[in-house]
Design a protein around this motif. Structure first.
Motif, PDB file in Angstrom:
ATOM      1  N   ILE A   1     -20.909 -23.246  -7.043  1.00  0.00           N
ATOM      2  CA  ILE A   1     -19.805 -23.061  -6.105  1.00  0.00           C
ATOM      3  C   ILE A   1     -18.779 -22.087  -6.684  1.00  0.00           C
ATOM      4  CG2 ILE A   1     -17.860 -24.234  -4.997  1.00  0.00           C
ATOM      5  CD1 ILE A   1     -19.650 -26.738  -4.862  1.00  0.00           C
ATOM      6  N   LEU A   2     -18.460 -22.287  -7.971  1.00  0.00           N
ATOM      7  CA  LEU A   2     -17.454 -21.429  -8.604  1.00  0.00           C
ATOM      8  C   LEU A   2     -17.920 -19.985  -8.701  1.00  0.00           C
ATOM      9  CD1 LEU A   2     -16.055 -23.658 -11.501  1.00  0.00           C
ATOM     10  CD2 LEU A   2     -15.076 -23.212  -9.247  1.00  0.00           C
ATOM     11  N   VAL A   3     -19.194 -19.765  -8.998  1.00  0.00           N
ATOM     12  CA  VAL A   3     -19.703 -18.391  -9.090  1.00  0.00           C
ATOM     13  C   VAL A   3     -19.536 -17.678  -7.757  1.00  0.00           C
ATOM     14  CG1 VAL A   3     -21.791 -17.005  -9.350  1.00  0.00           C
ATOM     15  CG2 VAL A   3     -21.303 -18.830 -10.984  1.00  0.00           C
ATOM     16  N   ILE A   4     -19.896 -18.363  -6.677  1.00  0.00           N
ATOM     17  CA  ILE A   4     -19.766 -17.750  -5.350  1.00  0.00           C
ATOM     18  C   ILE A   4     -18.292 -17.514  -5.022  1.00  0.00           C
ATOM     19  CG2 ILE A   4     -20.151 -18.088  -2.880  1.00  0.00           C
ATOM     20  CD1 ILE A   4     -22.640 -19.734  -3.625  1.00  0.00           C
ATOM     21  N   ALA A   5     -17.437 -18.519  -5.300  1.00  0.00           N
ATOM     22  CA  ALA A   5     -16.020 -18.395  -4.968  1.00  0.00           C
ATOM     23  C   ALA A   5     -15.349 -17.307  -5.798  1.00  0.00           C
ATOM     24  CB  ALA A   5     -15.320 -19.737  -5.172  1.00  0.00           C
ATOM     25  N   VAL A   6     -15.605 -17.311  -7.116  1.00  0.00           N
ATOM     26  CA  VAL A   6     -14.975 -16.320  -7.999  1.00  0.00           C
ATOM     27  C   VAL A   6     -15.492 -14.919  -7.683  1.00  0.00           C
ATOM     28  CG1 VAL A   6     -14.755 -15.549 -10.390  1.00  0.00           C
ATOM     29  CG2 VAL A   6     -14.497 -17.968  -9.827  1.00  0.00           C
ATOM     30  N   GLY A   7     -16.796 -14.806  -7.411  1.00  0.00           N
ATOM     31  CA  GLY A   7     -17.344 -13.498  -7.048  1.00  0.00           C
ATOM     32  C   GLY A   7     -16.714 -12.969  -5.773  1.00  0.00           C
ATOM     33  N   GLY A   8     -16.591 -13.848  -4.766  1.00  0.00           N
ATOM     34  CA  GLY A   8     -15.947 -13.425  -3.519  1.00  0.00           C
ATOM     35  C   GLY A   8     -14.493 -13.064  -3.728  1.00  0.00           C
ATOM     36  N   ALA A   9     -13.776 -13.880  -4.554  1.00  0.00           N
ATOM     37  CA  ALA A   9     -12.363 -13.600  -4.794  1.00  0.00           C
ATOM     38  C   ALA A   9     -12.186 -12.283  -5.538  1.00  0.00           C
ATOM     39  CB  ALA A   9     -11.741 -14.750  -5.584  1.00  0.00           C
ATOM     40  N   LEU A  10     -13.053 -12.011  -6.525  1.00  0.00           N
ATOM     41  CA  LEU A  10     -12.960 -10.764  -7.268  1.00  0.00           C
ATOM     42  C   LEU A  10     -13.207  -9.562  -6.350  1.00  0.00           C
ATOM     43  CD1 LEU A  10     -12.615  -9.305  -9.956  1.00  0.00           C
ATOM     44  CD2 LEU A  10     -15.065  -9.635 -10.380  1.00  0.00           C
ATOM     45  N   ALA A  11     -14.250  -9.670  -5.531  1.00  0.00           N
ATOM     46  CA  ALA A  11     -14.518  -8.588  -4.574  1.00  0.00           C
ATOM     47  C   ALA A  11     -13.353  -8.421  -3.605  1.00  0.00           C
ATOM     48  CB  ALA A  11     -15.809  -8.878  -3.811  1.00  0.00           C
ATOM     49  N   GLY A  12     -12.776  -9.550  -3.166  1.00  0.00           N
ATOM     50  CA  GLY A  12     -11.639  -9.487  -2.257  1.00  0.00           C
ATOM     51  C   GLY A  12     -10.436  -8.808  -2.874  1.00  0.00           C
ATOM     52  N   CYS A  13     -10.190  -9.071  -4.165  1.00  0.00           N
ATOM     53  CA  CYS A  13      -9.065  -8.422  -4.844  1.00  0.00           C
ATOM     54  C   CYS A  13      -9.261  -6.909  -4.911  1.00  0.00           C
ATOM     55  CB  CYS A  13      -8.897  -8.995  -6.247  1.00  0.00           C
ATOM     56  SG  CYS A  13      -8.268 -10.688  -6.296  1.00  0.00           S
ATOM     57  N   LEU A  14     -10.478  -6.493  -5.255  1.00  0.00           N
ATOM     58  CA  LEU A  14     -10.750  -5.052  -5.338  1.00  0.00           C
ATOM     59  C   LEU A  14     -10.646  -4.397  -3.961  1.00  0.00           C
ATOM     60  CD1 LEU A  14     -13.781  -5.110  -7.823  1.00  0.00           C
ATOM     61  CD2 LEU A  14     -11.387  -4.548  -8.326  1.00  0.00           C
ATOM     62  N   LEU A  15     -11.203  -5.067  -2.947  1.00  0.00           N
ATOM     63  CA  LEU A  15     -11.107  -4.525  -1.587  1.00  0.00           C
ATOM     64  C   LEU A  15      -9.662  -4.522  -1.104  1.00  0.00           C
ATOM     65  CD1 LEU A  15     -14.213  -6.219   0.082  1.00  0.00           C
ATOM     66  CD2 LEU A  15     -13.940  -3.789  -0.444  1.00  0.00           C
ATOM     67  N   GLY A  16      -8.907  -5.562  -1.471  1.00  0.00           N
ATOM     68  CA  GLY A  16      -7.508  -5.629  -1.064  1.00  0.00           C
ATOM     69  C   GLY A  16      -6.688  -4.487  -1.633  1.00  0.00           C
ATOM     70  N   VAL A  17      -6.961  -4.127  -2.904  1.00  0.00           N
ATOM     71  CA  VAL A  17      -6.254  -2.996  -3.518  1.00  0.00           C
ATOM     72  C   VAL A  17      -6.603  -1.699  -2.783  1.00  0.00           C
ATOM     73  CG1 VAL A  17      -6.030  -1.614  -5.602  1.00  0.00           C
ATOM     74  CG2 VAL A  17      -6.090  -4.112  -5.764  1.00  0.00           C
ATOM     75  N   ALA A  18      -7.911  -1.506  -2.510  1.00  0.00           N
ATOM     76  CA  ALA A  18      -8.338  -0.278  -1.824  1.00  0.00           C
ATOM     77  C   ALA A  18      -7.754  -0.209  -0.415  1.00  0.00           C
ATOM     78  CB  ALA A  18      -9.861  -0.223  -1.780  1.00  0.00           C
ATOM     79  N   ALA A  19      -7.843  -1.336   0.322  1.00  0.00           N
ATOM     80  CA  ALA A  19      -7.311  -1.355   1.692  1.00  0.00           C
ATOM     81  C   ALA A  19      -5.796  -1.190   1.684  1.00  0.00           C
ATOM     82  CB  ALA A  19      -7.706  -2.661   2.374  1.00  0.00           C
ATOM     83  N   GLY A  20      -5.125  -1.796   0.694  1.00  0.00           N
ATOM     84  CA  GLY A  20      -3.676  -1.667   0.610  1.00  0.00           C
ATOM     85  C   GLY A  20      -3.237  -0.236   0.361  1.00  0.00           C
ATOM     86  N   ARG A  21      -3.952   0.463  -0.511  1.00  0.00           N
ATOM     87  CA  ARG A  21      -3.609   1.865  -0.773  1.00  0.00           C
ATOM     88  C   ARG A  21      -3.831   2.710   0.479  1.00  0.00           C
ATOM     89  NH1 ARG A  21      -2.610   2.725  -6.050  1.00  0.00           N
ATOM     90  NH2 ARG A  21      -3.444   1.218  -7.571  1.00  0.00           N
ATOM     91  N   TRP A  22      -4.904   2.412   1.208  1.00  0.00           N
ATOM     92  CA  TRP A  22      -5.166   3.155   2.447  1.00  0.00           C
ATOM     93  C   TRP A  22      -4.076   2.894   3.479  1.00  0.00           C
ATOM     94  CZ3 TRP A  22      -6.940   0.944   7.259  1.00  0.00           C
ATOM     95  CH2 TRP A  22      -7.243   1.908   8.237  1.00  0.00           C
ATOM     96  N   MET A  23      -3.685   1.621   3.640  1.00  0.00           N
ATOM     97  CA  MET A  23      -2.638   1.289   4.594  1.00  0.00           C
ATOM     98  C   MET A  23      -1.294   1.867   4.157  1.00  0.00           C
ATOM     99  SD  MET A  23      -3.756  -0.375   7.241  1.00  0.00           S
ATOM    100  CE  MET A  23      -2.244  -1.112   7.872  1.00  0.00           C
ATOM    101  N   ALA A  24      -1.052   1.924   2.842  1.00  0.00           N
ATOM    102  CA  ALA A  24       0.206   2.502   2.354  1.00  0.00           C
ATOM    103  C   ALA A  24       0.334   3.962   2.768  1.00  0.00           C
ATOM    104  CB  ALA A  24       0.293   2.364   0.836  1.00  0.00           C
ATOM    105  N   ASP A  25      -0.781   4.688   2.746  1.00  0.00           N
ATOM    106  CA  ASP A  25      -0.752   6.086   3.194  1.00  0.00           C
ATOM    107  C   ASP A  25      -0.406   6.179   4.678  1.00  0.00           C
ATOM    108  OD1 ASP A  25      -1.386   6.987   0.671  1.00  0.00           O
ATOM    109  OD2 ASP A  25      -3.545   7.079   1.044  1.00  0.00           O
ATOM    110  N   LEU A  26      -0.927   5.228   5.480  1.00  0.00           N
ATOM    111  CA  LEU A  26      -0.588   5.211   6.908  1.00  0.00           C
ATOM    112  C   LEU A  26       0.903   4.947   7.106  1.00  0.00           C
ATOM    113  CD1 LEU A  26      -3.528   3.301   8.670  1.00  0.00           C
ATOM    114  CD2 LEU A  26      -3.059   5.756   8.660  1.00  0.00           C
ATOM    115  N   TYR A  27       1.427   3.969   6.365  1.00  0.00           N
ATOM    116  CA  TYR A  27       2.847   3.646   6.495  1.00  0.00           C
ATOM    117  C   TYR A  27       3.730   4.802   6.045  1.00  0.00           C
ATOM    118  CZ  TYR A  27       2.124  -1.264   7.687  1.00  0.00           C
ATOM    119  OH  TYR A  27       1.785  -2.417   8.335  1.00  0.00           O
ATOM    120  N   LEU A  28       3.268   5.566   5.069  1.00  0.00           N
ATOM    121  CA  LEU A  28       4.049   6.710   4.600  1.00  0.00           C
ATOM    122  C   LEU A  28       4.208   7.742   5.716  1.00  0.00           C
ATOM    123  CD1 LEU A  28       5.473   7.892   2.142  1.00  0.00           C
ATOM    124  CD2 LEU A  28       3.322   8.994   1.500  1.00  0.00           C
TER     125      LEU A  28
END
Length: 791
Positions: A322-349
């Motif tokens: 359970i932890l492997v699946i949860a931690v793997g998903g959370a890690l991927a989510g953090c990386l995707l969140g950073v990428a999506a956040g940078r993309w959205m920041a450019d839109l807001y700019l």
């Protein structure tokens, strides 16, 4: 005796590989939830910190106090008001810019800056060129977004009409300002860089243009730490009242700050409400998958316990999965969140006119994402681990007693003859395990409900525009005057060739109050039976402008917490500036802005200014529009012209950026979660029935018949989930619409057949893709290995 954990680690790797498809699907759902959390909290932190830094660095005022005309000597008295740290007086006025390639005049706001020193408040950020020379009255600095929209360069010349006089101005520089992060023309809500400009000029030049020598018509306040803005506002209004105070207001009522505050609040609400939905679904899916594995591996659990592994070690094995699946998903989510956040920041700019906007990570969001993911996953798995602890080696190694189906799944003899054997097997599966099938139905219904909600929200944005521009506004353009004029001025517009219909309007700025709630807005005076611009009720039927009181839009009524029959206090900020108490006689439907309406004759009577208008709505012949625009440009009484088609395009652009763009992201995410739920349901069913399906093949069933037994179950679950998902989606739509709505625009849920149809199509496509993937594995299955598996 403590056994080496290596065997359990190898088993963990093998188990994860065996359920890799399900693990990836569940991890994707977790990743989406964490991505939304990291992205939204990061954007909240970025926008909040950038706004605070920008405001502080360029000393944006805390209180704005417009006034008709006050002598400069009053500034000293204002400076000594309690709670005031600094003040800046200035001249402000409206202007019309004439660019050669534009048929219509462009509305602008002209602001003064000190000639020989930096402004104490509301300084500007020079991006190109230079500041104006105090000795040259014709030099101006222009808002950068407007200059770029028209391809202007330092050294270009523009013509501007100020206070009725035409002037030739020289553009020497471009600038940005925290006061105009979100810049709109007067009377409009949607920003359009090409249709609104800000001009900064020397105090002397602008004072001469607006007859303000030795005087000012706006004062800016910076407050001391701990000072109450309301107290300063009240004191400033009392002191400026004799000079035509138009109502001081705090930074929170500045239109630019209001819009960005709504954006930040919307992101903050979404960060609190959206990710838990995905993590709850992931916990549900983990519960199903791990529960199935424990049931299927009873014998292995018994053997491990018999060889000396403790309950904690065996349970820890499944918990680690359970932890492997949860931690793997959370890690991927953090990386995707950073990428999506940078993309959205450019839109807001681009959307908000910040000179800089760097996506700022919020470390707490990473910790929260990991913690919530693990907790949600653990909640789904701990219930299953109870079964592991309860199994003793002897019981676990003995095959589970077959379930008693003697009282379920029986069909009448007539039905036995009608249905073929594969169909009867599908129906028996559904009736013999109602709880498990109910869980699968609920999971698919949850995915469908999210899709329905997002499809409805997409349609709601379109419906908002349609109501505003097709139902409420039937005009082609709106003309505003420099000041209220006599009603007979309407004849000048009616006489223009190509003008089909003209409808007068009186717009009066006012502060609307109900108890402690207040709103800086305006009252729109309309004729008794308006045709070109109307107030409509909840059924989109026109409301007659009765003379007994004021009609409030639904959004404004909510802001003021008022209803029909209550008394509304109105502080008029024009002319004699009377204070009125008017009854609210109706509430109108409005999804954009917060207008208030009165019958124009009644409004003029309470103002003691009969037969006055401040603008008009026009319906024109499109083939003669260019001539009409040219005629309006030449009229000195015209302060601005707003074309409905351009306003609509500007609003659509706004809706497709910022928070509006977030709805497309969430619609895509809804499709991901729907696929994840259905795919897992199909995989679980396949794993549970692998031996049965292999047995059918050995007995002579064709591949198609075997696939029908499994996929028929998936089809039945999907079809049963459709009506349930529709009901859940109905309620979820209202919840998400409330989250997207702001004081500026309201999202009314649109629950139409198209929304339900598209959402159901997403579910059916997900079911077909999942079924194809499962059927491919069924066709490739090793029959001998499957038959050796003990259930």
């Amino acid at each position: 005796m403590t056994l080496h954990p290596a065997p359990l680690t190898h088993k963990l790797m093998r188990d994860l590989y065996r359920i890799k498809g399900q693990a990836v699907a569940i991890g994707a759902v977790i990743a989406v939830g964490v991505m939304m959390l990291v992205m939204m909290t990061g954007l909240v932190a970025s926008l909040s910190e950038t706004r605070r830094t920008y405001y502080d660095r360029f000393r944006l005022a805390d209180v704005f106090a417009p006034v008709a005309r006050a002598p400069e000597t009053v500034a000293q008295r204002l400076r000594h008001l309690p709670g005031v740290a600094a003040i800046q007086t200035r001249v402000s006025g409206r202007a019309l810019i004439d660019l050669g390639g534009n048929a219509l005049p462009i509305q602008a706001r002209a602001l003064s800056l000190p000639e020989y020193r930096a402004a104490a408040l509301n300084t500007i950020y020079l991006t190109d060129g230079r500041m104006f020379d105090a000795a040259r009255a014709e030099e101006v600095v222009v808002l950068r977004s407007f200059a770029r929209a028209h391809g202007l360069r330092p050294g270009d010349h523009i013509a501007a009409t100020m206070n009725g006089f035409r002037r030739e101005l020289s553009v020497v520089g471009f600038a940005q300002s925290p006061e105009f992060l979100y810049s709109t023309a007067p009377g409009e809500l949607a920003p359009d860089d090409a249709r609104f400009a800000v001009l900064w000029m020397s105090r002397t030049a602008l004072a001469a243009a607006f007859d303000m020598q030795g005087a000012f018509n706006e004062v800016l306040f910076s407050l001391s730490r701990g000072a109450e803005p309301e107290a300063v506002i009240a004191a400033a209004d009392r002191l400026l009242d004799r000079y035509g105070a138009q109502g001081a207001y705090g930074l929170s009522h500045l239109q630019s700050d209001l819009f960005i505050s709504e954006e930040i609040d919307g992101l903050r609400r979404s960060a609190r409400s959206v990710p838990p939905i995905f993590l709850a679904v992931a916990a549900f899916l983990l519960y199903i998958v791990i529960s199935r594995m424990v049931q299927a591996e009873r014998e292995q659990i018994g053997l491990m316990k018999a060889f000396g592994y403790s309950d904690t070690e065996v349970g820890g094995h499944y918990f680690r999965m359970i932890l492997v699946i949860a931690v793997g998903g959370a890690l991927a989510g953090c990386l995707l969140g950073v990428a999506a956040g940078r993309w959205m920041a450019d839109l807001y700019l681009l959307y908000y006119k910040f000179p800089f906007l760097v996506f700022r990570l919020d470390p707490a969001s990473f910790l929260t994402g990991f913690a919530v993911s693990i907790l949600a996953a653990s909640a789904g798995g701990l219930l299953v681990l109870r079964q592991v602890f309860a199994l003793t080696p002897a019981v676990a190694m003995r095959a589970a007693a077959p379930p008693d189906y003697s009282h379920s799944g029986q069909f009448s003899s007539a039905l036995e003859h009608v249905l073929d054997q594969p169909t009867r097997m599908v129906l028996r599966r559904l009736t013999r395990q109602p709880l498990r099938m109910g869980g699968a139905v609920l999971g698919v219904a949850a995915g469908l409900s999210v899709s329905i909600a997002m499809m409805s929200i997409l349609n709601s944005f379109s419906a908002m525009q349609a109501l505003t521009f097709d139902v409420i506004d039937h005009s082609d353009l709106n003309v505003s005057f420099i000041q209220p004029l006599e009603a007979r001025s309407i004849h000048d517009l009616q006489s223009l060739p190509g003008v089909i219909e003209v409808e007068p309007v009186r717009i009066v700025p006012a502060i609307l109050r109900n108890g402690r709630a207040l709103y800086h807005g305006a009252i729109h005076g309309l004729i008794e039976q308006p045709r070109l611009y109307r107030a409509v009720d909840a059924d989109t039927q026109p409301i007659t402008m009765r003379q007994g009181g004021v009609i409030l839009s639904s959004g404004l009524a909510r802001t003021l917490d008022i209803k029909a029959g209550d008394q509304l206090s109105v502080d008029v900020r024009e002319g004699r500036r009377p204070r009125l108490s008017l009854p609210v006689i109706a509430v109108a439907e409005s999804l954009l802005g917060s207008p208030a309406y009165m019958e124009i004759g009644a409004l003029n009577r309470v103002l003691k200014e009969p037969l006055r208008i401040s603008g008009a709505y026009l319906r024109v012949d499109a083939t003669q529009a260019a001539k009409i625009y040219a005629a309006l440009k030449a009229m000195p009484m015209v302060a601005g012209v707003s074309v409905k088609s351009e306003s609509r395009a500007a609003l659509k652009k706004v809706m497709d950026q910022g928070a509006g763009a977030m709805r497309y992201v969430m619609a895509l995410i809804a499709a991901v979660i729907t696929f994840g739920v259905i795919y897992n349901a199909a995989r679980v069913a396949q794993a549970e029935r692998a031996r049965d399906l292999a047995g059918l093949r050995v007995l002579g069933f064709s591949r198609g018949e075997v696939a029908f037994v499994l996929l028929g179950e998936l089809a039945a679950v999907t079809l049963l989930a459709l009506p349930l998902g529709g009901v859940i989606g109905y309620g979820l739509t209202f919840a998400i619409a409330a989250g997207f709505s702001t004081d500026v625009y309201q999202i009314r849920p649109v629950l139409d057949a198209e929304s339900f149809g598209l959402a159901m199509a997403v579910v059916l496509v997900a079911a077909l893709v999942s079924g194809w993937l499962v059927k491919r594995d069924i066709d490739r299955a090793d029959l001998v290995t499957a038959l050796k598996t003990r259930e």
